[in-house]
Design an enzyme around this catalytic site. Structure first.
Site, short mmCIF file in Angstrom:
data_model
loop_
_atom_site.label_atom_id
_atom_site.label_comp_id
_atom_site.label_asym_id
_atom_site.label_seq_id
_atom_site.Cartn_x
_atom_site.Cartn_y
_atom_site.Cartn_z
CD GLU A 43 -3.02 -0.99 2.28
OE1 GLU A 43 -2.83 -0.17 3.20
OE2 GLU A 43 -3.99 -1.78 2.25
CD GLU A 100 -3.81 7.64 7.62
OE1 GLU A 100 -3.48 6.69 8.35
OE2 GLU A 100 -4.31 7.49 6.49
#
Lengths: 434, 281
Positions: free
Chosen positions: B47, B58
């Protein structure tokens, strides 16, 4: 085919619903709005949507009566619609001031904060989180949380903490925890991202009180509905005091909660012109290289994009990275704007205008020394507009005084000192210069 | 509705190891070496994070990596050039936020981004701020260019939402191991087992992410029923240490390769213990 072309007729119909109903069922305002959030938050968004429909729209368990009662007794509503005699004379126009600065806490922010904290209570949530730029929303949330006995954590950019120390103190006085955010430039957009992260972790027992008509559905409609009390009162008061509707309604616009609250009940009155005054900062030009917009004028200078849960107009570079915004007023310093306001501008129902830092400071001093009202620097932008454009307006103008300026005195002194503001007080004999 | 054969193949033989790094962290050249080290360490799918300035899903580890990358000048076009230049066997997936995808189209929606990604050899997309409800235009573009669209299933995802998402997902489903944002943790959440149980009836590979940082975690996750493991923050931490300690690119690459090998081997141990259990039963 472009993505906007794929939008259905149904969505357009939804967007065109009457002002106070628009967006309530699906959160779409034309191609703006929606729910662009991490999956972990979607159940909370669905739960909140359900609670909004039950308690706010359908008044389940008498929620709206309790909200109105608390707004009156704790908040001090209704706020007056006051004729501004000197300004009326100066502009040869009837100028009326909607005095949200007289609301408890000194700004319109309490309407929404009280509504959401009360709603969280009805939903059985145990904790409140919020983010704040200028500190007005944080202060209002901290007050509402203390009033309703809910623990509360407020995220605030480190730079804003330094600009707004009195509000930090007020939040802490009311028992809230204030967490500094140091990422990025340490302003409102970073604080919003940080609050969303907290929410993603604590979503099951925590409600996030978003402070403006931004974010994923149902926040833009829910916050508008809580703030619409401003225009509900102003409209009735205008008719009662003057025998008719105003020709123009003026409100400053950052995220847009004060703006939509002031406009909501006038949107369907097509003869009433609506002016959203954005922070033009030092210039409307952007520095793409540095990723900086020296303004906060998303309606004026922004482009369509997706940020913090909604599709709306944003200050962004050609790659889609969000720009650092700027305003003399930290309360307007945000790179986005509410999706409903973006839609109403596209539909040409709302007139977006920008006022720069210098004109806002002149507005700050003018309202103070002509009417005895020290406005928030956010509000001062509306008066900067009035000074520059009063000849373009009709004979009866309502301006929303969104908040009082006590919180901004340090910033106002510092900013005034850097400029030659014609109507500023001369302090040199007292301090040897400001 | 699988689009990409490459992602199908990655999950076909045993558990898939799916590492994540931010492209361009701390700079373009080092980042190339780091991603290639993941490949040598046994990555089946990699990824590649394309940085966005407001990464709300995040935690601090990855957010700081995104800032390092942006400060070093990463853009979508440089990202695609990076993917094209890579010499790896693993399948490539792009993880980014919707505004970058949308803005790349300059008013034409997500199609131009997907077209460019496909040309650069990207086989799938993960977009953490795009729920299934808003994903139709991107889904259509992915179908047109043969990319998989990977959705994240949270511990809180149930009922109609889960059905809607699973009707749209292809390649693999990203099973979020616990609530919150990305970030390495000391232990593996009990929420993982419950999530895997809920997904048992759906015929798509299940890769678990959020909080996996050791071979032991990988082993337990795969033994618990996962078809793959996704590891981000623990690897980004290695890059961050390299920056903080001013290590050479080769030293950081070696560390990434070693950690990758540990994670891959842990996943394989978990797989053996699971199939062993099945055989003895």
């Amino acid at each position: 085919m472009s993505e906007t072309d794929t939008r259905t007729t149904e969505e357009t119909e939804t967007a065109r619903r009457p002002g106070r109903e628009r967006g309530r069922d699906d959160g779409k305002f034309g191609r703006y709005g929606g729910q662009y959030v991490p999956e972990a938050l979607m159940p909370a968004i669905e739960e909140l949507t359900d609670a909004y429909e039950r308690y706010v729209l359908n008044n389940e368990d008498g929620f709206m009566e309790e909200f109105r009662e608390r707004l009156a007794d704790f908040g001090g509503r209704p706020t007056p619609l006051q004729r501004a005699d000197r300004l009326s004379e100066r502009y040869d126009t009837e100028v009326y001031l909607k005095r949200e600065d007289l609301l408890h806490g000194g700004a319109h922010k309490l309407n929404n904060a009280l509504g959401q904290v009360l709603l969280a209570k009805y939903m059985g949530k145990e904790r409140i989180i919020a983010e704040t730029g200028a500190g007005q929303h944080g202060t209002a949330t901290a007050m509402a949380a203390a009033h309703l006995d809910m623990p509360c954590t407020i995220y605030m950019g480190e730079r804003d903490i330094n600009r707004q120390r009195p509000n930090v103190f007020r939040m802490k006085l009311n028992g809230s925890e204030v967490k500094p955010v140091t990422t990025g430039r340490g302003t409102l957009k970073e604080a919003i991202s940080e609050t969303m992260r907290d929410w993603a972790e604590t979503v099951e027992d925590t409600h996030y009180v978003i402070g403006s008509i931004v974010g994923p559905h149902p926040f833009p409609v829910m916050v508008r509905d809580f703030q619409a009390v401003i225009s509900e009162e102003a409209r009735e008061q205008a008719i009662e005091k003057t025998g008719g509707l105003p020709t123009d309604v003026v409100a400053c616009a950052g995220g847009g909660s004060n703006t939509m609250g002031t406009f909501a009940h006038f949107v369907d009155d097509e003869d009433v012109a609506l002016h959203a005054v954005e922070a033009g900062g030092s210039t409307l030009e952007v520095d793409e290289e540095a990723g900086v917009a020296p303004n906060s004028a998303s309606l004026f200078a922004g482009e369509e994009g997706v940020l913090h849960g909604a599709r709306t107009k944003l200050l962004q570079d050609s790659d889609g990275q969000i720009m650092e915004s700027h305003s003399v007023s930290s309360g307007l310093d945000y790179a986005g704007v509410g999706p409903e306001l973006a839609y109403l501008v596209d539909e040409e129902r709302v007139d977006p205008v920008a006022v720069d830092d210098d004109a806002a400071l002149e507005g700050f001093h003018r309202l103070s020394n002509t009417e005895g009202i020290i406005p928030a620097l956010e509000t001062a932008h509306a008066f900067g507009y009035l000074e520059a454009h009063h000849e373009d307006l009709g004979e009866r103008v309502v301006v929303n005084v969104s908040g009082r300026g006590d919180k901004d005195l340090d910033a106002a002194i510092e900013e005034t000192d850097q400029r030659d503001v014609a109507n500023a007080p001369d302090m040199s004999m007292f301090t040897g210069g400001m | 509705m699988a689009n990409s054969d490459a992602l199908d193949a990655a999950f076909a033989d045993g558990p898939a190891y799916v590492p994540y790094l931010v492209v361009g962290d701390p700079d373009y050249e080092s980042s190339t070496a780091y991603v290639e080290a993941l490949d040598r360490g046994g990555a089946d799918v990699i990824e590649l994070g394309l940085p966005f300035s407001e990464p709300i899903a995040e935690g601090s580890t990855i957010q700081e990596a995104l800032v390092r990358s942006l400060d070093a000048g990463m853009t979508p076009d440089r990202f695609f050039a990076f993917a094209e230049d890579l010499e790896v066997d693993a399948a490539l997936v792009c993880m980014t936020y919707y505004n970058l995808i949308y803005q790349y189209g300059k008013g034409e929606g997500p199609r131009p981004f997907v077209e460019r990604a496909a040309a650069a050899g990207i086989q799938g997309l993960v977009v953490p701020d795009l729920p299934a409800e808003e994903a139709d235009p991107l889904r259509e573009a992915c179908d047109e260019f043969g990319l998989d669209l990977i959705f994240i299933v949270a511990p809180t995802t149930r009922g109609d939402r889960l059905d809607r998402m699973m009707a749209n997902v292809s390649g693999y489903v990203y099973v979020q191991a616990r609530l919150g944002t990305t970030g390495a943790r000391d232990d593996v959440s009990d929420q993982t087992t419950a999530s895997l149980d809920r997904l048992g009836g759906y015929d798509v590979p299940k890769a678990v992410g959020f909080g996996i940082s050791t071979g032991d975690h990988a082993e337990r996750i795969v033994a618990g029923g996962a078809d793959g493991i996704i590891v981000g923050s623990a690897l980004v931490d290695v890059v961050a240490e390299g920056v903080a300690e001013d290590l050479s690119t080769a030293e950081v690459a070696d560390r990434l390769e070693a950690l990758s090998r540990e994670l891959k081997q842990g996943a394989e141990r978990g797989h053996r213990s699971r199939t062993g259990t099945v055989e003895s039963a």
